[in-house]
Design an enzyme around this catalytic site. Structure first.
Site, PDB file in Angstrom:
ATOM      1  N   ARG A  77      68.232 -25.001  -3.126  1.00  0.00           N
ATOM      2  CA  ARG A  77      68.801 -26.350  -2.998  1.00  0.00           C
ATOM      3  C   ARG A  77      69.675 -26.420  -1.745  1.00  0.00           C
ATOM      4  O   ARG A  77      70.333 -25.429  -1.375  1.00  0.00           O
ATOM      5  CB  ARG A  77      69.642 -26.734  -4.219  1.00  0.00           C
ATOM      6  CG  ARG A  77      68.854 -26.853  -5.503  1.00  0.00           C
ATOM      7  CD  ARG A  77      69.651 -27.578  -6.578  1.00  0.00           C
ATOM      8  NE  ARG A  77      69.773 -28.994  -6.305  1.00  0.00           N
ATOM      9  CZ  ARG A  77      68.818 -29.887  -6.576  1.00  0.00           C
ATOM     10  NH1 ARG A  77      67.673 -29.487  -7.096  1.00  0.00           N
ATOM     11  NH2 ARG A  77      68.977 -31.171  -6.311  1.00  0.00           N
ATOM     12  N   CYS A  93      68.705 -40.283  -1.512  1.00  0.00           N
ATOM     13  CA  CYS A  93      68.188 -39.032  -2.029  1.00  0.00           C
ATOM     14  C   CYS A  93      66.894 -39.175  -2.839  1.00  0.00           C
ATOM     15  O   CYS A  93      65.858 -39.445  -2.263  1.00  0.00           O
ATOM     16  CB  CYS A  93      69.263 -38.304  -2.818  1.00  0.00           C
ATOM     17  SG  CYS A  93      68.994 -36.537  -2.826  1.00  0.00           S
ATOM     18  N   HIS A 147      74.947 -38.671  -0.483  1.00  0.00           N
ATOM     19  CA  HIS A 147      75.634 -39.177  -1.676  1.00  0.00           C
ATOM     20  C   HIS A 147      77.125 -39.255  -1.371  1.00  0.00           C
ATOM     21  O   HIS A 147      77.574 -39.028  -0.273  1.00  0.00           O
ATOM     22  CB  HIS A 147      75.477 -38.176  -2.820  1.00  0.00           C
ATOM     23  CG  HIS A 147      74.108 -38.012  -3.362  1.00  0.00           C
ATOM     24  ND1 HIS A 147      73.525 -38.945  -4.178  1.00  0.00           N
ATOM     25  CD2 HIS A 147      73.208 -36.990  -3.243  1.00  0.00           C
ATOM     26  CE1 HIS A 147      72.319 -38.497  -4.539  1.00  0.00           C
ATOM     27  NE2 HIS A 147      72.124 -37.323  -3.985  1.00  0.00           N
TER      28      HIS A 147
END
Ligand code: GLN
Length: 247
Positions: A127, A93, A191
């Protein structure tokens, strides 16, 4: 074998348990009689090319990325020398974004990248959050993980993605691809942490690092049962499928 790992900015770039990837690599190496020697490399620390078989960097919010970007850019030559000499690298990320040319964050600040991956990233307003499922044709495997990023990563023409998005947003929410792969360097938005539920990728990273440590070619590691790992993968993959849709 002793596998030397340079963990970049563990004190700044570590969200969604990204440091758990190191624990997985250490345990999977130990189960094969190898030892992982992890050295933190942070702001102001020197990075010696050739000192590490594997470089690892986790994710972070824009604020943390801004605190390390200039220092990391100053290490760009050392990182480039290390990977061109065959060291492996895994970046997640925010760390992945800083392996490209730059990351323009939500405030419009252009953070310099190390430029070892053929890409750049620009933050959007919305997001991109949720469980992700990828198809990795190059390995004939799938990957399941979790994404949460504002950045839209644009790969250069001809760049190799890590995988095709089966479910989730991926690099930019429109290309249908996620991550980037260049030789032994892998960048991804996933993640979770990523590796406990995707043991094949953990072993792939270990095999690349071992190849650097021995000066040989990547070799298959002794297979492990991985029952719990496969269960964890199935749970994450099903959540991603339930989320449905590519975008
Ligand atoms: N700050 C970056 C973004 O929002 C990376 C976030 C992260 O590492 N999860 O895109």
């Amino acid at each position: 074998m002793r596998i030397r790992v340079g963990h970049l900015y563990p004190d700044y770039l570590n969200i969604y348990a990204d440091r758990g990837n190191i624990a997985v690599l250490a345990q999977r190496a130990a189960w094969r009689g190898h030892e992982l020697a992890v050295k933190p490399v942070s702001v102001g620390d020197e990075l010696q090319p050739g000192e590490h078989d594997l470089l690892y960097v986790g994710g972070g919010q824009d604020r943390e990325q801004a605190l390390v970007a200039v220092d990391l850019a100053a290490k760009a030559d050392a990182v480039a020398q290390a990977v061109s000499a065959g060291a492996a690298m895994l970046a997640v990320c925010g760390g992945y974004q800083l392996l490209g040319r730059f990351y323009r964050d939500r405030e419009g600040r252009e953070l310099p990248g190390v430029g070892i991956l053929p890409l750049h990233t620009i933050a959007g307003t919305r997001r991109m959050i949720g469980d992700v499922l990828l198809q990795c044709e190059w390995a004939g495997r799938t990957l399941a993980g979790f994404e949460n990023h504002a950045g839209r990563t644009i790969l250069d023409d001809g760049a190799e993605p890590l995988g095709r998005v089966v479910s989730g947003f991926g690099n930019d929410g429109s290309s249908g691809y996620e991550g980037c792969r260049a030789g032994r360097v892998v960048g991804t938005y996933l993640h979770g942490p990523l590796l406990p539920r995707n043991p094949w990728l953990a072993d792939w990273v270990l095999a690349q690092a071992l190849a650097h440590a021995t000066g040989g070619e990547p070799a298959d590691l002794t297979p492990l049962a991985d029952e719990l790992e496969h269960e964890a993968y199935e749970v994450a993959a099903q959540r991603a499928r339930d989320r449905g849709g590519r975008f």
